[in-house]
Design an enzyme around this catalytic site. Structure first.
Site, PDB file in Angstrom:
ATOM      1  N   HIS A 145       0.850  -1.197   0.000  1.00 12.79           N
ATOM      2  CA  HIS A 145       0.000   0.000   0.000  1.00 12.79           C
ATOM      3  C   HIS A 145       0.875   1.233   0.000  1.00 12.79           C
ATOM      4  O   HIS A 145       1.954   1.245   0.581  1.00 12.79           O
ATOM      5  CB  HIS A 145      -0.899   0.014   1.244  1.00 12.79           C
ATOM      6  CG  HIS A 145      -2.049   0.951   1.122  1.00 12.79           C
ATOM      7  ND1 HIS A 145      -1.931   2.292   1.400  1.00 12.79           N
ATOM      8  CD2 HIS A 145      -3.315   0.754   0.709  1.00 12.79           C
ATOM      9  CE1 HIS A 145      -3.106   2.872   1.188  1.00 12.79           C
ATOM     10  NE2 HIS A 145      -3.959   1.974   0.759  1.00 12.79           N
ATOM     11  N   ASP A 164      -8.071  -4.930  -0.458  1.00 15.09           N
ATOM     12  CA  ASP A 164      -8.547  -5.759  -1.583  1.00 15.09           C
ATOM     13  C   ASP A 164      -8.236  -7.235  -1.428  1.00 15.09           C
ATOM     14  O   ASP A 164      -8.715  -8.053  -2.214  1.00 15.09           O
ATOM     15  CB  ASP A 164      -7.903  -5.239  -2.880  1.00 15.09           C
ATOM     16  CG  ASP A 164      -8.395  -3.832  -3.203  1.00 15.09           C
ATOM     17  OD1 ASP A 164      -7.563  -2.935  -3.387  1.00 15.09           O
ATOM     18  OD2 ASP A 164      -9.632  -3.641  -3.214  1.00 15.09           O
TER      19      ASP A 164
HETATM   20  C1  SDX Z   1      -6.032   0.452  -3.075  1.00 16.70           C
HETATM   21  O1  SDX Z   1      -4.078   4.809  -1.948  1.00 16.70           O
HETATM   22  C2  SDX Z   1      -5.091   4.242  -1.403  1.00 16.70           C
HETATM   23  O2  SDX Z   1      -5.563   4.605  -0.330  1.00 16.70           O
HETATM   24  C3  SDX Z   1      -5.688   3.111  -2.209  1.00 16.70           C
HETATM   25  C4  SDX Z   1      -6.774   2.282  -1.523  1.00 16.70           C
HETATM   26  C5  SDX Z   1      -8.020   3.077  -1.275  1.00 16.70           C
HETATM   27  O3  SDX Z   1      -8.782   2.709  -0.356  1.00 16.70           O
HETATM   28  O4  SDX Z   1      -8.309   4.019  -2.080  1.00 16.70           O
HETATM   29  O5  SDX Z   1      -6.283   1.788  -0.284  1.00 16.70           O
HETATM   30  C6  SDX Z   1      -7.184   1.094  -2.392  1.00 16.70           C
HETATM   31  O6  SDX Z   1      -5.702   0.824  -4.163  1.00 16.70           O
HETATM   32  C7  SDX Z   1      -5.229  -0.602  -2.331  1.00 16.70           C
HETATM   33  C8  SDX Z   1      -4.004  -1.110  -3.159  1.00 16.70           C
HETATM   34  C9  SDX Z   1      -4.534  -2.158  -4.161  1.00 16.70           C
HETATM   35  N1  SDX Z   1      -3.428  -2.508  -5.115  1.00 16.70           N
HETATM   36  C10 SDX Z   1      -2.850  -3.728  -5.063  1.00 16.70           C
HETATM   37  O7  SDX Z   1      -3.079  -4.580  -4.199  1.00 16.70           O
HETATM   38  C11 SDX Z   1      -1.846  -3.976  -6.192  1.00 16.70           C
HETATM   39  C12 SDX Z   1      -0.585  -4.620  -5.628  1.00 16.70           C
HETATM   40  N2  SDX Z   1       0.151  -3.594  -4.825  1.00 16.70           N
HETATM   41  C13 SDX Z   1       1.056  -2.780  -5.480  1.00 16.70           C
HETATM   42  O8  SDX Z   1       1.093  -2.681  -6.835  1.00 16.70           O
HETATM   43  C14 SDX Z   1       1.668  -1.653  -4.663  1.00 16.70           C
HETATM   44  O9  SDX Z   1       1.900  -2.132  -3.411  1.00 16.70           O
HETATM   45  C15 SDX Z   1       0.886  -0.354  -4.595  1.00 16.70           C
HETATM   46  C16 SDX Z   1       0.608   0.170  -5.958  1.00 16.70           C
HETATM   47  C17 SDX Z   1      -0.380  -0.560  -3.845  1.00 16.70           C
HETATM   48  C18 SDX Z   1       1.737   0.658  -3.837  1.00 16.70           C
HETATM   49  O10 SDX Z   1       2.864   0.878  -4.582  1.00 16.70           O
HETATM   50  P1  SDX Z   1       3.963   1.956  -4.123  1.00 16.70           P
HETATM   51  O11 SDX Z   1       3.621   2.614  -2.847  1.00 16.70           O
HETATM   52  O12 SDX Z   1       4.216   2.838  -5.303  1.00 16.70           O
HETATM   53  O13 SDX Z   1       5.159   1.089  -3.760  1.00 16.70           O
HETATM   54  P2  SDX Z   1       6.297   0.740  -4.759  1.00 16.70           P
HETATM   55  O14 SDX Z   1       5.702   0.334  -6.078  1.00 16.70           O
HETATM   56  O15 SDX Z   1       7.290   1.848  -4.717  1.00 16.70           O
HETATM   57  O16 SDX Z   1       6.902  -0.589  -4.077  1.00 16.70           O
HETATM   58  C19 SDX Z   1       7.927  -0.493  -3.086  1.00 16.70           C
HETATM   59  C20 SDX Z   1       8.658  -1.831  -3.207  1.00 16.70           C
HETATM   60  C21 SDX Z   1       9.126  -2.125  -4.636  1.00 16.70           C
HETATM   61  O17 SDX Z   1      10.231  -2.997  -4.543  1.00 16.70           O
HETATM   62  P3  SDX Z   1      11.738  -2.335  -4.664  1.00 16.70           P
HETATM   63  O18 SDX Z   1      11.752  -1.527  -5.960  1.00 16.70           O
HETATM   64  O19 SDX Z   1      11.872  -1.467  -3.422  1.00 16.70           O
HETATM   65  O20 SDX Z   1      12.652  -3.520  -4.684  1.00 16.70           O
HETATM   66  O21 SDX Z   1       7.744  -2.913  -2.872  1.00 16.70           O
HETATM   67  C22 SDX Z   1       7.566  -3.727  -4.019  1.00 16.70           C
HETATM   68  C23 SDX Z   1       7.995  -2.923  -5.227  1.00 16.70           C
HETATM   69  O22 SDX Z   1       8.391  -3.778  -6.282  1.00 16.70           O
HETATM   70  N3  SDX Z   1       6.155  -4.061  -4.047  1.00 16.70           N
HETATM   71  C24 SDX Z   1       5.665  -5.256  -4.342  1.00 16.70           C
HETATM   72  C25 SDX Z   1       4.266  -5.137  -4.199  1.00 16.70           C
HETATM   73  N4  SDX Z   1       3.949  -3.892  -3.838  1.00 16.70           N
HETATM   74  C26 SDX Z   1       5.124  -3.218  -3.753  1.00 16.70           C
HETATM   75  N5  SDX Z   1       6.280  -6.413  -4.703  1.00 16.70           N
HETATM   76  C27 SDX Z   1       5.443  -7.469  -4.939  1.00 16.70           C
HETATM   77  N6  SDX Z   1       4.090  -7.455  -4.806  1.00 16.70           N
HETATM   78  C28 SDX Z   1       3.489  -6.300  -4.447  1.00 16.70           C
HETATM   79  N7  SDX Z   1       2.164  -6.270  -4.334  1.00 16.70           N
END
Ligand code: SDX
Length: 428
Positions: free
Chosen positions: A307, A364
């Site tokens: 998140h 989710d």
């Molecule tokens: C919602 O913002 C809100 O409030 C949203 C929400 C709402 O109520 O409106 O809460 C609803 O959208 C919840 C999120 C639903 N999305 C998912 O479940 C999709 C999977 N999650 C991700 O894609 C991700 O975690 C995000 C998009 C939710 C957040 O991404 P960020 O904050 O931009 O984090 P990032 O992409 O910079 O990741 C940081 C690190 C990275 O690794 P490094 O580059 O540091 O090595 O964490 C890794 C990412 O690759 N990472 C994941 C991951 N999420 C982050 N690796 C594997 N699986 C994941 N799900």
């Protein structure tokens, strides 16, 4: 003593006010940055460190896993309030008295009829159209049938647009599902309460009387409350920036629906179930999918994990996990996908990759299990997210308009070509 932040740029110091929030959060007010520094701006892709506004609606603490609507803990509201009560709280700032809630509900009922010609727009969509695209289109189309809902010369005009949307949106949401299932559309029943009417429009069969069970109503109510607002997330920021150009409420919400559709945002609840199904069909091989999620060369992400703000358990996920177990138990459903979800999260929560990045289950991760138990098609999961988020979007849009916020127009850092002469095509 007024708090300030000092910025030094090329040897020169600049002071900017430090704003203090209700929960003692600090924000540097950089409204004068560009003017004071002769053009210096900031860069913050994804706005991870940038506040777009001051808001009094929702408070999140990502480190502590805290979520409050207008100061009330999400745990209390999910347990004790109704979705319509929470909608009133988010939009108007206070928990309603019985008289206020009854009037709000009646005003919504008075505006809940959807023009028959909107039905013709729905008919024009192919049956396999994704319902988020259908919902966004029908919501925007409401403007055409209610042109006066765009301009707000008074609080009454704005109130009327709000109750119109609160009344018509559930009908459109139910139409999206009924079209997918080949069921005749239902216009609702004003003799039912808000939540009961929504459940009836969603689940009633044309050849059978429908009475929503307490289990279904409680589950729906809780899910809608848990999705009702979440401060400046992607879709809410979209609603605010579209509304900042003074586009109408329906057009602003339609844009928010499109933003929510993305699998990184609200679309994740559909992607989670598709992922869990794939793992189940792959013999429950969690390790394989955990390895894919950790592999930088693999675009696969563990959907429902991670998140932007929560670096702890999403408090909503905790509540939904308990509710999912209760609904399956109450309905006597054995869903192996819940077992896969529990097994997968246990493994991931103990894996260094996820722990070191503070990746936990989000809202989710478990919600789709309840939607499945209620017989809702997976493509409709994000539509239900939008139904829950509607009062939050409305509240945020209303706050932005009432605060007379300027049109949203971020700056950039240009990294393209310097000035160069035009070359005719013969010489290229
Ligand atoms: C919602 O913002 C809100 O409030 C949203 C929400 C709402 O109520 O409106 O809460 C609803 O959208 C919840 C999120 C639903 N999305 C998912 O479940 C999709 C999977 N999650 C991700 O894609 C991700 O975690 C995000 C998009 C939710 C957040 O991404 P960020 O904050 O931009 O984090 P990032 O992409 O910079 O990741 C940081 C690190 C990275 O690794 P490094 O580059 O540091 O090595 O964490 C890794 C990412 O690759 N990472 C994941 C991951 N999420 C982050 N690796 C594997 N699986 C994941 N799900």
């Amino acid at each position: 003593m007024s708090k300030t932040a000092v910025l030094e740029i090329e040897g020169k110091k600049y002071e900017f006010p430090l704003e203090v929030g209700s929960e003692k959060e600090l924000a540097i007010d950089i409204k004068q940055l560009r003017g004071a520094t002769n053009g210096v701006t900031t860069i913050d892709p994804g706005f991870k460190n940038t506040g777009s506004c001051k808001s009094a609606i929702t408070f999140l603490d990502g480190e502590q896993g805290i979520l409050r609507y207008r100061g009330y803990a999400i745990e209390d509201l999910a347990e004790k309030a109704s979705f319509l009560e929470v909608s009133y709280l988010l939009i108007f700032g206070e928990l309603p008295t019985k008289v206020q809630l009854d009037k709000f509900e009646q005003d919504i009922k008075d505006q809940s009829l959807v023009d028959e010609d909107v039905h013709k727009i729905l008919d024009a969509f192919p049956k396999n159209a994704h319902p988020m695209g259908v919902l966004s289109s029908l919501t925007s189309a409401l403007t055409a049938f209610n042109p006066k809902s765009v301009e707000y010369s008074s609080a009454d005009d704005m109130y009327k647009a709000i109750v119109m949307l609160m009344g018509k949106f559930p009908v459109l949401v139910s139409w999206c599902m009924r079209k997918m299932k080949g069921l005749p559309l239902d216009f609702g029943d004003v003799d039912l309460g808000y939540e009961e009417n929504f459940a009836m429009m969603m689940f009633k069969r044309p050849n059978k009387q429908y009475k929503a069970s307490k289990v279904v109503l409680d589950a729906l109510d809780k899910l809608l409350i848990l999705h009702a607002d979440h401060e400046q997330n992607c879709s809410t920021s979209t609603v605010r920036i579209v509304g900042s150009s003074h586009a109408g409420l329906f057009a602003s919400i339609s844009a928010g629906i499109s933003a929510l559709w993305g699998p990184l945002h609200g679309g994740a609840n559909q992607a989670v179930i598709e992922m869990l199904e794939a793992i189940k069909n792959d013999g429950g091989d969690y390790e394989k999918y955990i390895a894919k999620a950790k592999d930088k060369n693999d675009p696969f992400r563990l959907m429902g994990f991670g998140h932007r703000v929560y670096k702890n358990f999403d408090p909503r996920a905790k509540i939904i996990k308990v509710a999912a177990e209760q609904v399956l138990n109450d309905l006597g459903i054995e869903d192996p996908v819940l077992d896969v979800a529990k097994g997968l999260s246990d493994v991931a929560l103990n894996d260094e990759y996820f722990k070191s990045r503070n990746l936990y289950p989000n809202v989710d991760f478990y919600s789709g299990i309840i939607y499945r138990a209620l017989g809702i098609p997976v493509e409709m999961f994000t539509v239900l997210f939008a139904m829950g988020r509607l009062p939050g979007w409305i509240a945020q849009w209303k706050e932005m308009r009432e605060n007379k916020e300027p049109i949203g127009r971020p700056r950039q850092l240009y990294v393209g070509e310097p000035l160069r002469p035009y070359v005719s095509i013969e010489n290229r």
